[in-house]
Design a protein around this motif. Structure first.
Motif, PDB file in Angstrom:
ATOM      1  N   VAL A   1       0.853  -1.002   0.005  1.00 43.19           N
ATOM      2  CA  VAL A   1      -0.142   0.000   0.033  1.00 43.19           C
ATOM      3  C   VAL A   1       0.812   1.203  -0.143  1.00 43.19           C
ATOM      4  CG1 VAL A   1      -1.849   1.138   1.169  1.00 43.19           C
ATOM      5  CG2 VAL A   1      -1.797  -1.133   1.148  1.00 43.19           C
ATOM      6  N   GLU A   2       0.558   2.217  -0.784  1.00 36.39           N
ATOM      7  CA  GLU A   2       1.299   3.493  -1.028  1.00 36.39           C
ATOM      8  C   GLU A   2       0.285   4.681  -1.134  1.00 36.39           C
ATOM      9  OE1 GLU A   2       3.731   2.235  -4.378  1.00 36.39           O
ATOM     10  OE2 GLU A   2       5.393   2.241  -3.266  1.00 36.39           O
ATOM     11  N   GLN A   3       0.784   5.567  -0.587  1.00 39.61           N
ATOM     12  CA  GLN A   3       0.123   6.881  -0.625  1.00 39.61           C
ATOM     13  C   GLN A   3       0.935   8.336  -0.940  1.00 39.61           C
ATOM     14  OE1 GLN A   3      -3.306   9.612   1.935  1.00 39.61           O
ATOM     15  NE2 GLN A   3      -2.107   7.938   2.987  1.00 39.61           N
ATOM     16  N   PHE A   4       0.474   8.747  -1.822  1.00 36.83           N
ATOM     17  CA  PHE A   4       1.255  10.248  -2.127  1.00 36.83           C
ATOM     18  C   PHE A   4       0.097  11.246  -1.998  1.00 36.83           C
ATOM     19  CE2 PHE A   4       2.239  13.841  -4.846  1.00 36.83           C
ATOM     20  CZ  PHE A   4       3.423  14.207  -4.201  1.00 36.83           C
ATOM     21  N   TYR A   5       0.338  12.261  -1.269  1.00 33.10           N
ATOM     22  CA  TYR A   5      -0.719  13.126  -0.957  1.00 33.10           C
ATOM     23  C   TYR A   5      -0.239  14.841  -0.841  1.00 33.10           C
ATOM     24  CZ  TYR A   5       0.799  13.258   3.774  1.00 33.10           C
ATOM     25  OH  TYR A   5       1.410  13.460   5.053  1.00 33.10           O
ATOM     26  N   VAL A   6      -1.384  15.348  -1.194  1.00 33.14           N
ATOM     27  CA  VAL A   6      -1.213  17.178  -0.864  1.00 33.14           C
ATOM     28  C   VAL A   6      -2.238  17.518  -0.210  1.00 33.14           C
ATOM     29  CG1 VAL A   6      -0.665  19.196  -1.934  1.00 33.14           C
ATOM     30  CG2 VAL A   6       0.318  17.196  -3.007  1.00 33.14           C
ATOM     31  N   ALA A   7      -1.897  17.981   0.908  1.00 35.22           N
ATOM     32  CA  ALA A   7      -2.929  18.341   2.033  1.00 35.22           C
ATOM     33  C   ALA A   7      -2.933  20.025   2.426  1.00 35.22           C
ATOM     34  CB  ALA A   7      -3.191  17.451   2.975  1.00 35.22           C
ATOM     35  N   TYR A   8      -3.954  20.508   2.980  1.00 37.29           N
ATOM     36  CA  TYR A   8      -4.083  21.622   3.608  1.00 37.29           C
ATOM     37  C   TYR A   8      -3.810  21.558   5.388  1.00 37.29           C
ATOM     38  CZ  TYR A   8      -5.636  25.836   6.209  1.00 37.29           C
ATOM     39  OH  TYR A   8      -5.531  26.746   7.083  1.00 37.29           O
ATOM     40  N   ASN A   9      -2.882  21.758   5.797  1.00 39.65           N
ATOM     41  CA  ASN A   9      -2.462  21.664   7.211  1.00 39.65           C
ATOM     42  C   ASN A   9      -2.617  22.918   8.009  1.00 39.65           C
ATOM     43  OD1 ASN A   9      -0.232  21.604   9.500  1.00 39.65           O
ATOM     44  ND2 ASN A   9      -0.272  19.574   8.954  1.00 39.65           N
ATOM     45  N   HIS A  10      -2.952  22.862   9.239  1.00 38.10           N
ATOM     46  CA  HIS A  10      -3.137  24.142   9.980  1.00 38.10           C
ATOM     47  C   HIS A  10      -2.627  23.679  11.481  1.00 38.10           C
ATOM     48  CE1 HIS A  10      -4.763  28.178  10.458  1.00 38.10           C
ATOM     49  NE2 HIS A  10      -4.542  27.968  11.588  1.00 38.10           N
ATOM     50  N   ARG A  11      -1.413  24.391  11.926  1.00 40.47           N
ATOM     51  CA  ARG A  11      -0.794  23.866  12.960  1.00 40.47           C
ATOM     52  C   ARG A  11      -1.282  24.960  14.198  1.00 40.47           C
ATOM     53  NH1 ARG A  11       5.313  23.769  13.686  1.00 40.47           N
ATOM     54  NH2 ARG A  11       5.067  21.631  12.861  1.00 40.47           N
ATOM     55  N   LEU A  12      -2.139  24.538  15.300  1.00 43.21           N
ATOM     56  CA  LEU A  12      -2.520  25.181  16.244  1.00 43.21           C
ATOM     57  C   LEU A  12      -1.743  24.899  17.592  1.00 43.21           C
ATOM     58  CD1 LEU A  12      -6.333  24.381  15.911  1.00 43.21           C
ATOM     59  CD2 LEU A  12      -5.173  26.355  14.897  1.00 43.21           C
ATOM     60  N   ARG A  13      -1.276  25.844  18.404  1.00 46.49           N
ATOM     61  CA  ARG A  13      -0.790  25.762  19.639  1.00 46.49           C
ATOM     62  C   ARG A  13      -1.464  26.119  20.873  1.00 46.49           C
ATOM     63  NH1 ARG A  13       5.372  27.414  19.704  1.00 46.49           N
ATOM     64  NH2 ARG A  13       5.114  25.879  21.239  1.00 46.49           N
ATOM     65  N   PHE A  14      -1.663  25.199  21.799  1.00 45.28           N
ATOM     66  CA  PHE A  14      -2.049  25.688  23.090  1.00 45.28           C
ATOM     67  C   PHE A  14      -1.167  25.547  24.246  1.00 45.28           C
ATOM     68  CE2 PHE A  14      -4.809  23.594  20.262  1.00 45.28           C
ATOM     69  CZ  PHE A  14      -6.009  24.204  20.301  1.00 45.28           C
ATOM     70  N   GLY A  15      -0.550  26.789  24.631  1.00 47.30           N
ATOM     71  CA  GLY A  15       0.383  26.999  25.474  1.00 47.30           C
ATOM     72  C   GLY A  15       1.578  26.560  25.137  1.00 47.30           C
ATOM     73  N   SER A  16       2.645  26.164  25.730  1.00 53.99           N
ATOM     74  CA  SER A  16       3.870  26.160  25.354  1.00 53.99           C
ATOM     75  C   SER A  16       4.229  24.599  25.067  1.00 53.99           C
ATOM     76  CB  SER A  16       4.943  26.618  26.607  1.00 53.99           C
ATOM     77  OG  SER A  16       4.787  25.567  27.839  1.00 53.99           O
TER      78      SER A  16
END
Length: 235
Positions: free
Chosen positions: A97-112
């Protein structure tokens, strides 16, 4: 008409007449390693630890191989695009099984320490399945590549700028043939803010739907567990 074709046709009629049962093909491998490489491109400024937050574009490749055996009893059969096999006999299966992908990513931070990264995008997924009947050197193939959607989320707890632990969930589904999910638990070592190495364990479940093509009568199911290694970049 050859005797082999005649025998196969006769056996098929027997199955369809209700004197046998069509089985799903399955692979279960508890020592299957997974590998991946991914990069996320973000805008904006980095924080004090050299990491960026907010939206980004994630590009990645991941894959694994799983092996296993399956026993067919008398009257049981498996149907794939390459043909059919009938019991009683033991089959040797190999799945990739193989997967190549392009995605929208959003990093959220909560505290340190706590971070959360949901993502959603498009994928090109490939599943190659081979089954070799006992006493035969000829393998029946199922080899498809389809486009579809992928989505997931990564919660992360960062102990220091160098070490973190994270859980990653991924789901894929293509237009016609494969869908499934994977779960990963890993320790992430980041010697520099833009480069990380993930080492851990994963559980993967993927399958081909039985109605993917008119010739497929058996569903192909893959269950694989094992170590994982990922090289990831964040710019």
């Amino acid at each position: 008409m050859s005797f082999t074709r005649f025998a196969s046709g006769l056996a098929a009629l027997t199955v369809l007449a209700g004197c046998g049962s069509v089985q799903n093909a399955y692979v279960k491998d508890t020592s299957s390693p997974a590998y991946a490489v991914r990069a996320t491109l973000r805008g904006g400024d980095a924080d004090a630890g050299g990491r960026k937050r907010g939206p980004g574009v994630e590009i990645g490749y991941e894959g694994y191989r799983a092996e296993g055996t399956q026993t067919l009893n008398a009257g049981e059969s498996i149907w794939l695009p390459g043909g059919a096999v009938f019991g009683p006999q033991t089959l040797s299966h190999t799945a990739r099984v193989e997967q190549f992908y392009v995605a929208y990513n959003h990093r959220l931070r909560f505290g340190s320490s706590f971070e959360l990264e949901p993502y959603v995008g498009v994928t090109s997924a490939k599943l190659k399945f081979e089954t070799t009947p006992s006493g035969s050197s000829t393998a029946m193939l199922l080899d498809n590549r389809e486009t579809g959607v992928t989505a997931g989320i990564t919660p992360r707890w960062r102990f220091t700028d160098l070490v973190a632990t994270e859980f990653r969930y991924n789901y894929i589904e293509t237009h016609e043939f494969v869908r499934g999910s994977s779960y990963e638990v890993a320790v992430v070592v980041t010697p520099v803010p833009q480069v990380g190495l993930r080492l851990g364990w994963s559980d993967r479940r993927h399958f081909v739907k039985s109605d993917a093509t008119p010739q497929v009568g058996s569903e192909v199911s893959i269950r694989a567990r094992g170590p994982l290694a990922t090289l990831q970049f964040d710019f």
